[in-house]
Scaffold this active site. Structure first.
Site, PDB file in Angstrom:
ATOM      1  N   LYS A  93      32.853  75.491  68.771  1.00  0.00           N
ATOM      2  CA  LYS A  93      32.474  76.236  67.895  1.00  0.00           C
ATOM      3  C   LYS A  93      30.887  76.699  68.328  1.00  0.00           C
ATOM      4  CE  LYS A  93      35.053  74.473  64.181  1.00  0.00           C
ATOM      5  NZ  LYS A  93      36.404  75.042  64.314  1.00  0.00           N
TER       6      LYS A  93
ATOM      7  N   LYS B 238      33.839  70.874  76.740  1.00  0.00           N
ATOM      8  CA  LYS B 238      35.202  71.895  76.431  1.00  0.00           C
ATOM      9  C   LYS B 238      34.760  73.185  75.241  1.00  0.00           C
ATOM     10  CE  LYS B 238      36.535  68.872  72.685  1.00  0.00           C
ATOM     11  NZ  LYS B 238      37.684  67.893  72.126  1.00  0.00           N
TER      12      LYS B 238
ATOM     13  N   LYS C   2      28.973  59.991  63.879  1.00  0.00           N
ATOM     14  CA  LYS C   2      28.602  60.926  62.908  1.00  0.00           C
ATOM     15  C   LYS C   2      27.195  60.439  62.139  1.00  0.00           C
ATOM     16  CE  LYS C   2      32.012  63.993  62.142  1.00  0.00           C
ATOM     17  NZ  LYS C   2      33.327  63.231  61.878  1.00  0.00           N
TER      18      LYS C   2
END
Ligand code: TRP
Length: 329
Positions: free
Chosen positions: A197, A194, A111
């Protein structure tokens, strides 16, 4: 009965990956386990979503969970921020979570690489809040993907550490729930990896037929095999993987044979795939629309779920507070 718990951050609509990867299994589990499924809206705050959009994100997931078949009479559905006991446990667990181990967490390191401008303490202590989510209901099993395994390991570590420090057995060490052969990894439409969004990769449960068809027709493919029985490139394998999920075995065999003798036309394959995705998704989308407009039902579901979740959380927190040494005067 064993307790199963899972949370999802309210950061966007659910896609086919969420549905076939997890949600459809949750629906099957609701008769076999005592299930807690919740929307992790506090976790979603790490990225500072706009307050005017925030509630819509939570509501969308709730409606999508219900439309997919989760039954509020069988499972406890709730929103994380409606259960303040979670936040209190989070404070207490923060006292036994060490800076070094939090900094070494893979998800934190990933992150901060992408968001140097917003490395907040909520991001650092993300696994502590997640541990509080799980431990507050003394869940036995948590269905998690690979990316969450380390967080679950930390939940076990904090449970153990707390129990040792305060000489209590209040917490259970949660185990990963293994879907076994039911675990489907749903690839995206952009040729590799995969479904997520990102633009051009995912099909959402709220997508209408037109959108689904356009997305599928644009899915990455290639110019087709020229040698019989050749190995499929990843982008084509992905289309077949999706076909296996939504179509009949006969359909899959039909197109596999066509691939193998080099007569396949990807346009036909994609049209079939789009048809079959629509067949599966249309009833869900229609239910999402109905449920989204049924404020009374959503309120009923959340009031029921909140009451159940808080009762469970309060029972744990009572023991936790006693173990720590809080006493009333
Ligand atoms: N971290 C999880 C994710 O991003 C979401 C989550 C929050 C969760 N709390 C949880 C999952 C508790 C399982 C149990 O996918």
């Amino acid at each position: 009965m064993e307790i199963v718990l899972s949370g999802i951050r309210s950061t966007g609509h659910l896609h086919l990956g969420n549905y076939y990867g997890a949600l459809r299994n949750f629906v099957k589990m609701q008769d076999q386990y005592k299930c807690f499924f919740f929307i992790a809206d506090l976790h979603a705050l790490t990225t500072h979503p706009k307050s005017q959009d925030f509630h819509a994100g939570v509501k969308a997931i709730l409606a999508e969970y219900l439309a997919a078949g989760l039954d509020p009479e069988k499972v406890t559905l709730f929103v994380q921020s409606n259960v303040p006991e979670i936040s209190e446990l989070y404070v207490l667990l923060n006292m036994i979570a060490y800076k070094g181990e939090l900094e070494r967490t893979t998800s934190f390191k990933d992150k901060i690489r992408g968001h140097e401008e917003n490395v907040n303490a909520g991001l650092l202590t993300y696994p502590v809040l997640m541990a509080a989510d799980i431990l507050i209901h003394r869940a036995h099993k948590v269905p998690v993907g690979k990316d969450q395994e380390q967080h679950l390991e930390m939940a076990r570590l904090f449970a153990r550490r707390f129990n040792n420090l305060y000489e209590t057995q209040v917490f259970i060490e949660p185990q990963a729930f293994n879907f076994g052969s039911d675990l489907l990894k749903i690839p995206g439409l952009d040729g590799s990896g995969k479904m997520g969004k990102s633009e051009g990769n995912g099909i959402f449960l709220i997508d209408d037929e037109d959108t689904i068809r356009k997305k599928v027709m644009r899915a990455v493919s290639d110019s087709g095999p020229t040698v019989p029985n050749s190995i499929m490139p990843e982008s084509i394998q992905n289309i077949f993987t999706l076909l296996k999920v939504v179509s009949t075995p006969d359909t899959v065999t039909y197109f596999t044979d066509k691939y193998n003798d080099c007569t396949i036309r990807y346009g036909d394959l994609k049209k079939q795939l789009a048809d079959d995705i629509c067949k599966q998704i249309n009833p869900i989308r229609e239910r999402i629309q109905t449920i989204t407009h049924d404020g009374a039902y959503l309120r009923y579901v959340i009031e029921k779920g909140t009451a159940e979740a808080r009762a469970s959380a309060q029972a744990t927190l009572k023991e936790v507070r006693k173990a720590v040494g809080f006493k009333s005067f």
